[in-house]
Design a protein around this motif. Structure first.
Motif, short mmCIF file in Angstrom:
data_model
loop_
_atom_site.label_atom_id
_atom_site.label_comp_id
_atom_site.label_asym_id
_atom_site.label_seq_id
_atom_site.Cartn_x
_atom_site.Cartn_y
_atom_site.Cartn_z
N SER A 75 92.98 -90.67 -37.83
CA SER A 75 91.66 -90.07 -38.08
C SER A 75 91.60 -89.39 -39.44
O SER A 75 90.50 -89.09 -39.93
CB SER A 75 91.33 -89.06 -36.98
OG SER A 75 92.29 -88.01 -36.96
N LYS A 134 78.37 -76.71 -36.27
CA LYS A 134 78.64 -78.12 -36.49
C LYS A 134 77.41 -78.88 -36.95
O LYS A 134 77.49 -79.77 -37.79
CB LYS A 134 79.20 -78.75 -35.21
CG LYS A 134 79.78 -80.14 -35.42
CD LYS A 134 80.50 -80.61 -34.16
CE LYS A 134 81.14 -81.98 -34.39
NZ LYS A 134 81.88 -82.45 -33.20
N GLN A 142 84.96 -82.66 -38.93
CA GLN A 142 84.34 -82.75 -37.61
C GLN A 142 85.26 -83.39 -36.58
O GLN A 142 84.90 -83.49 -35.41
CB GLN A 142 83.04 -83.56 -37.70
CG GLN A 142 81.92 -82.84 -38.42
CD GLN A 142 80.70 -83.72 -38.65
OE1 GLN A 142 80.75 -84.94 -38.46
NE2 GLN A 142 79.59 -83.11 -39.05
N SER A 143 86.44 -83.81 -37.00
CA SER A 143 87.36 -84.47 -36.08
C SER A 143 87.98 -83.45 -35.13
O SER A 143 87.85 -82.24 -35.32
CB SER A 143 88.46 -85.19 -36.86
OG SER A 143 89.36 -84.26 -37.43
N GLU A 144 88.67 -83.94 -34.12
CA GLU A 144 89.28 -83.07 -33.13
C GLU A 144 90.70 -82.66 -33.51
O GLU A 144 91.37 -81.97 -32.74
CB GLU A 144 89.31 -83.79 -31.77
CG GLU A 144 87.91 -84.08 -31.23
CD GLU A 144 87.96 -84.80 -29.91
OE1 GLU A 144 89.09 -85.18 -29.48
OE2 GLU A 144 86.91 -85.01 -29.30
N ASN A 145 91.14 -83.04 -34.70
CA ASN A 145 92.48 -82.68 -35.14
C ASN A 145 92.56 -81.17 -35.34
O ASN A 145 91.74 -80.58 -36.06
CB ASN A 145 92.80 -83.40 -36.45
CG ASN A 145 94.24 -83.20 -36.90
OD1 ASN A 145 95.00 -82.46 -36.27
ND2 ASN A 145 94.63 -83.85 -37.97
N ALA A 146 93.52 -80.53 -34.72
CA ALA A 146 93.65 -79.07 -34.85
C ALA A 146 94.02 -78.66 -36.27
O ALA A 146 93.66 -77.58 -36.73
CB ALA A 146 94.71 -78.56 -33.87
N THR A 194 87.78 -90.30 -30.29
CA THR A 194 86.83 -89.68 -29.39
C THR A 194 87.34 -89.78 -27.97
O THR A 194 88.07 -90.70 -27.61
CB THR A 194 85.46 -90.36 -29.49
OG1 THR A 194 85.62 -91.76 -29.19
CG2 THR A 194 84.88 -90.22 -30.88
N ARG A 195 86.93 -88.89 -27.16
CA ARG A 195 87.40 -88.87 -25.79
C ARG A 195 86.36 -89.45 -24.86
O ARG A 195 85.18 -89.12 -24.94
CB ARG A 195 87.69 -87.42 -25.38
CG ARG A 195 88.80 -86.78 -26.19
CD ARG A 195 88.98 -85.34 -25.78
NE ARG A 195 90.03 -84.71 -26.55
CZ ARG A 195 90.32 -83.42 -26.46
NH1 ARG A 195 89.65 -82.64 -25.64
NH2 ARG A 195 91.28 -82.91 -27.20
N ARG A 237 92.91 -79.17 -39.27
CA ARG A 237 91.85 -79.66 -40.14
C ARG A 237 92.11 -79.33 -41.60
O ARG A 237 91.77 -80.10 -42.49
CB ARG A 237 90.50 -79.08 -39.69
CG ARG A 237 90.02 -79.67 -38.38
CD ARG A 237 88.61 -79.23 -38.06
NE ARG A 237 88.50 -77.79 -37.85
CZ ARG A 237 87.38 -77.18 -37.47
NH1 ARG A 237 86.28 -77.88 -37.28
NH2 ARG A 237 87.34 -75.87 -37.28
#
Length: 386
Positions: free
Chosen positions: A195, A123, A310-314, A373-374, A316
């Motif tokens: 996102s 990353k 770089q997002s958390e979306n599975a 973001t979490r 991508r």
């Protein structure tokens, strides 16, 4: 094979833009072959770009289901077949059909290559990898008119023969293996989330007002400075050359300062340069400003790809596919949006896109900063003793 596949990954970045732009310099020759005007021959560009942009709305998600290795290989094989068909086209309609098939095949390679880069790169180094990918795309975009023109000195069909051979080689190489398994249940809806849509809007505006504005620059070089077609063509290539030279540095900036910062810097710089292109009374300044705009465009594209990947979306692959689709739709919309403004008053053709570049990405990007973001749960104090 790992290193060869890695090299093929970046070589594939050249193939898409190269195949799309290869006819730009040989339109008169194509028209002469089939008894069409150069204007009619220009539809070979449209027939490539439309299926390319539209299918990318779904191609990334479908590739998530099928797996990147299989998807890319099939895409390259279809691309090779379509290029061979273009090389042997016996009517203009067959050539148009082959161009549409090329664009459709490319929609299943470009976003998948980006997703594989994200899955196989640490990353903290992703920005640099995306910068290298962007520089290869710029190289393909810039070299295509030159190679097409050189082959047309013998026969314009040779350009498509070369493309077909290279596509076969890329199909053999494939892409590097990753730990990511195919997502059999990947849904189209998972790619159309905030996102993704925020960066996609920035990509639409950014490419419409940067890369999509080259035709207006050509208009101004003709109307104000009286430059001929050959001179305009040479001078406009500065955009791609500077983009190629600066993309890797942009990637390093993304890793160091973050994608949100670099995309806003890129669009703001691009807006200022577009103002200079549209207002300067000196041709040399116009040409230099337009060339530097290539660096601003890379600042936008590399940063936007990094934001999505770089997002958390599975999903991508599906997300970056949507972003790339909106990017090219922006380029397609630019003539419709800005030609009437230029005809109304030449300054408006440049000032309006400059204002959009400065305002829209900043508002969209910064308003979405932190979205998705979490929050780390805060430890709770133990209950008081009874």
């Amino acid at each position: 094979m790992g290193r060869l596949a890695r090299a093929g990954l970046y070589a594939g970045a050249v193939m898409g833009p190269f195949g799309g732009a290869v006819t730009t310099s040989i339109l008169p020759e194509i028209g002469h072959t089939f008894g069409r005007s150069p204007g009619a021959a220009a539809s070979t560009l449209t027939f490539y770009l439309v299926p390319f942009a539209v299918l990318m709305l779904v191609s990334g998600t479908l590739a998530q289901r099928w797996g990147p290795q299989r998807t890319v290989r099939i895409g390259y094989v279809v691309y090779a077949v379509a290029s061979a068909l273009a090389a042997s086209a016996w009517t203009f309609e067959v050539l148009l059909a082959s161009r549409a098939l090329q664009g459709a095949a490319n929609s299943f390679t470009t976003p998948v290559l980006l997703a594989v880069i994200a899955a196989s790169t640490p990353k903290e180094k992703l920005g640099r990898a995306l910068g290298l990918f962007g520089s290869m795309q710029a190289a393909g975009q810039t070299s295509a008119p030159l190679v097409g023109g050189l082959t047309a000195e013998v026969d314009w069909r040779l350009a498509f023969v070369v493309i077909s051979i290279v596509a076969v080689g890329l199909a053999v190489l494939g892409v590097p293996q990753t730990d990511t398994e195919p997502e059999r249940d990947a849904s189209l809806r998972s790619a159309f989330v905030p996102s993704t849509l925020r960066p996609a809007l920035v990509a639409f505006v950014g490419w419409a007002c940067l890369g999509g504005l080259s035709f207006l620059v050509a208009f101004r070089l003709d109307d104000v400075f009286g430059l001929g077609a050959g001179e305009r063509g040479v001078l406009l290539t500065g955009f791609g050359i500077v983009g190629f030279l600066t993309a890797r540095q942009v990637g390093k900036a993304v890793d160091r300062y973050g994608a949100t910062t670099t995309v806003v810097v890129g669009t703001t710089l691009g807006g200022g340069l577009i103002v200079a292109v549209g207002t300067s009374p000196v041709a040399a300044i116009v040409v230099i400003a337009w060339a530097l705009t290539g660096a601003a465009a890379q600042g936008v594209l590399v940063s936007i790809n990094a934001l999505v990947l770089q997002s958390e979306n599975a999903n991508r692959g599906g997300s970056v596919s949507v972003v790339q689709s909106l990017r090219f739709m922006g380029a397609a919309a630019a003539p419709l949006a800005f030609v009437p403004l230029y005809q109304s008053h030449p300054l408006l053709g440049f000032l309006v896109p400059a204002a959009l570049l400065i305002m829209v990405p900043a508002i969209v990007t910064w308003s979405g900063r932190g979205a998705g973001t979490r929050r780390t749960p805060q430890p709770q104090a133990p209950p008081p003793p009874r």
